[in-house]
Design a protein around this motif. Sequence first.
Motif, PDB file in Angstrom:
ATOM      1  N   LEU A 153     -33.885  40.628  20.710  1.00 40.33           N
ATOM      2  CA  LEU A 153     -35.256  40.546  21.200  1.00 40.33           C
ATOM      3  C   LEU A 153     -36.195  41.316  20.271  1.00 40.33           C
ATOM      4  O   LEU A 153     -37.267  40.851  19.910  1.00 40.33           O
ATOM      5  CB  LEU A 153     -35.302  41.137  22.611  1.00 40.33           C
ATOM      6  CG  LEU A 153     -36.403  40.681  23.550  1.00 40.33           C
ATOM      7  CD1 LEU A 153     -36.442  39.175  23.670  1.00 40.33           C
ATOM      8  CD2 LEU A 153     -36.177  41.298  24.927  1.00 40.33           C
ATOM      9  N   ARG A 155     -35.601  42.380  17.113  1.00 38.33           N
ATOM     10  CA  ARG A 155     -35.545  41.942  15.729  1.00 38.33           C
ATOM     11  C   ARG A 155     -36.119  40.558  15.538  1.00 38.33           C
ATOM     12  O   ARG A 155     -36.605  40.212  14.481  1.00 38.33           O
ATOM     13  CB  ARG A 155     -34.079  41.877  15.287  1.00 38.33           C
ATOM     14  CG  ARG A 155     -33.636  43.083  14.541  1.00 38.33           C
ATOM     15  CD  ARG A 155     -32.387  42.725  13.753  1.00 38.33           C
ATOM     16  NE  ARG A 155     -31.684  43.924  13.376  1.00 38.33           N
ATOM     17  CZ  ARG A 155     -30.374  44.036  13.292  1.00 38.33           C
ATOM     18  NH1 ARG A 155     -29.608  43.010  13.600  1.00 38.33           N
ATOM     19  NH2 ARG A 155     -29.830  45.159  12.928  1.00 38.33           N
ATOM     20  N   GLY A 156     -36.023  39.725  16.615  1.00 35.63           N
ATOM     21  CA  GLY A 156     -36.442  38.347  16.480  1.00 35.63           C
ATOM     22  C   GLY A 156     -35.330  37.522  15.874  1.00 35.63           C
ATOM     23  O   GLY A 156     -35.072  37.617  14.692  1.00 35.63           O
ATOM     24  N   SER A 157     -34.654  36.733  16.689  1.00 31.51           N
ATOM     25  CA  SER A 157     -33.596  35.893  16.143  1.00 31.51           C
ATOM     26  C   SER A 157     -34.093  34.461  16.134  1.00 31.51           C
ATOM     27  O   SER A 157     -35.199  34.161  16.548  1.00 31.51           O
ATOM     28  CB  SER A 157     -32.339  36.023  16.986  1.00 31.51           C
ATOM     29  OG  SER A 157     -32.575  35.509  18.266  1.00 31.51           O
TER      30      SER A 157
ATOM     31  N   ARG B 233     -41.463  49.946  14.756  1.00 30.36           N
ATOM     32  CA  ARG B 233     -41.922  48.619  14.334  1.00 30.36           C
ATOM     33  C   ARG B 233     -42.667  47.938  15.479  1.00 30.36           C
ATOM     34  O   ARG B 233     -42.531  48.300  16.632  1.00 30.36           O
ATOM     35  CB  ARG B 233     -40.749  47.750  13.901  1.00 30.36           C
ATOM     36  CG  ARG B 233     -39.778  47.424  15.033  1.00 30.36           C
ATOM     37  CD  ARG B 233     -38.698  46.464  14.583  1.00 30.36           C
ATOM     38  NE  ARG B 233     -37.457  47.152  14.257  1.00 30.36           N
ATOM     39  CZ  ARG B 233     -36.411  46.569  13.692  1.00 30.36           C
ATOM     40  NH1 ARG B 233     -36.454  45.308  13.369  1.00 30.36           N
ATOM     41  NH2 ARG B 233     -35.309  47.242  13.450  1.00 30.36           N
ATOM     42  N   ASN B 238     -42.104  39.521  17.942  1.00 34.58           N
ATOM     43  CA  ASN B 238     -40.777  38.916  18.110  1.00 34.58           C
ATOM     44  C   ASN B 238     -40.504  38.552  19.563  1.00 34.58           C
ATOM     45  O   ASN B 238     -39.878  37.537  19.850  1.00 34.58           O
ATOM     46  CB  ASN B 238     -39.690  39.869  17.602  1.00 34.58           C
ATOM     47  CG  ASN B 238     -39.661  39.929  16.084  1.00 34.58           C
ATOM     48  OD1 ASN B 238     -40.137  39.005  15.421  1.00 34.58           O
ATOM     49  ND2 ASN B 238     -39.133  41.014  15.544  1.00 34.58           N
ATOM     50  N   ILE B 239     -40.964  39.399  20.470  1.00 29.86           N
ATOM     51  CA  ILE B 239     -40.736  39.118  21.886  1.00 29.86           C
ATOM     52  C   ILE B 239     -41.586  37.933  22.337  1.00 29.86           C
ATOM     53  O   ILE B 239     -41.131  37.071  23.081  1.00 29.86           O
ATOM     54  CB  ILE B 239     -41.011  40.381  22.720  1.00 29.86           C
ATOM     55  CG1 ILE B 239     -39.956  41.434  22.360  1.00 29.86           C
ATOM     56  CG2 ILE B 239     -41.003  40.082  24.209  1.00 29.86           C
ATOM     57  CD1 ILE B 239     -40.212  42.785  22.946  1.00 29.86           C
TER      58      ILE B 239
END
Lengths: 333, 333
Positions: A153, A155-157, B233, B238-239
Amino acid sequence: MSNLTQRYHSSDIGCEVALNLIQNKILLRTFPPDGRYLVGVSGGRDSIALLHWLVASGYKNLVACHLNHQLRASSSDRDAKFVQKFASQHDVDLEMGSANVRVIAAKREMSIEAAAREARYNFFAQVAKQKRAHTIFVGHHADDLVETLFINLFRGSGTTGLGGMREVSKRRVEDVDLTIVRPFLGIWRREIDEYIDEQRLKFREDASNKDLAALRNRIRQRIIPYLEKTLGRNIRQNIWRAAMIAAEEEIWIEDQLPNASDVELSVAKLQKFPVALQRREILKWLRAREIVNVGFDVVEDIRSLLDVDSGVAKVNLPQDRHVRRRAGKIFIE
Amino acid sequence: MSNLTQRYHSSDIGCEVALNLIQNKILLRTFPPDGRYLVGVSGGRDSIALLHWLVASGYKNLVACHLNHQLRASSSDRDAKFVQKFASQHDVDLEMGSANVRVIAAKREMSIEAAAREARYNFFAQVAKQKRAHTIFVGHHADDLVETLFINLFRGSGTTGLGGMREVSKRRVEDVDLTIVRPFLGIWRREIDEYIDEQRLKFREDASNKDLAALRNRIRQRIIPYLEKTLGRNIRQNIWRAAMIAAEEEIWIEDQLPNASDVELSVAKLQKFPVALQRREILKWLRAREIVNVGFDVVEDIRSLLDVDSGVAKVNLPQDRHVRRRAGKIFIE
């Protein structure tokens, strides 16, 4: 009796425990104890509990696999010796390997954690081939799942990143199809601790667990405790549930996708998919090509290749590989 | 020029901004400015910016909808007067309503937030019927989406809970089908602030924003800042992305489901679904029956009705309603 023991033996079970029990029964049925299986054993608390529990559950034909990561010199050697002793005490075959993870990480521009994982799976694949046993048990537990959800979440996948870890998953490593099984995915670290205490098991403390520099450790030691304190409630159970549901939905979505075994993706076919499925299909295809841990940006860049009017026909991948579009096909070179 | 203005007018756009621009163009095409639309206007920063921006974007046939929640006595009255003045200054029709949210919450055993939301949507539905305009713009923005994801994750919702808020969603309220549109879902609170400053807009400060007791405010004011500080960060982007992807996947999954307009669910049909789809189908069916905000436990309880051999044939819902299984059908009474 600890919760872990109880969970699988007691008939007096609550709802959540019943769920785990059912899942475990299915697991045992799917991977019956008379088969030959590999077990990933670092020598740490979780993998020692796993190996002990599998032996206690009647698995007789296990091959413990220990990779020396060479990250902590003499300490790593002592880990290896410890696993050796434990395996021999419990009459379990052992395969040992060694990899200089720090060198791999530097050479391939990966994090130590990612390089260690890759080295481990390469080793597992090698043993799998040798031993003709393609199923490997690993010690990931419920807290690992919760932490992984947060990592993905934050890091962003490439997708929602929620269903990152499954009880049973497939992974293709160097032409070897591995089935990865996580019997403890519904078991909390605290319960493993109880099992360790109850069975008086010795294990090796992983020094890196105490290193707050790593994202996972920061989530484990600072963020989750802070969240529970601030919110005044146990959030782990709900997050675990979200991750398990997401995993089930991911399996279902991926089952709807065409077989990703083709070396090339057809632009015309992919264009017909809704956006959500294009992303999944690209990820599935990348995984089948052994390209893992790519982020959202890479997936979106590959998706942009579908716009044949735009000039873009090349996307950079990690490790100097590239995705290209040519003559209506998308491929890796 | 603020980012918000820029985002929709500048041709010099980066990737993320371009994404928002494209989404917004589709939005404007789907809901052309000459149509009649409702706009939810509390008088707070977000809804004032929204109303102002819609007017500036050429929407000429808007009906501002303001519900007095009667939560803060004279302050609530001043909110209403403020909206009245703003609407008349901008030549926008206004519909006002009033509901005693505290009484509704007590009577129906709901949280103030949930009762306020329900009262608001009932009011919107009423105006929609009257004005024959079934599409309503609301001011939810990117930070709201991120906060909602955390709320769902911490509280545990019926599914992954990630795709909780969409740019365009449907909601059936008392026989009225509402389409809810959130043009600002890709816009950050900070950007709305900039727009407010640049346009020198006045707005009403929502007193409850400062009340840390509410989960949302705790997430907004304490948890997200703590996470960003600890992780070093910006995690919001990203979320936000995870939530948008999840929303797209949810739409796609739900499109695969049979029409949930049937008053009863067939046990035999539902049994054939994989677990992930059973959950979705149950949630879709509950929503179509206007039962919202149910948690994972309720969904799992209803799923347990599929096991016809177990004695259970009744599940309790909020507000003294029940789901029952009888003669191979699942229904609400």
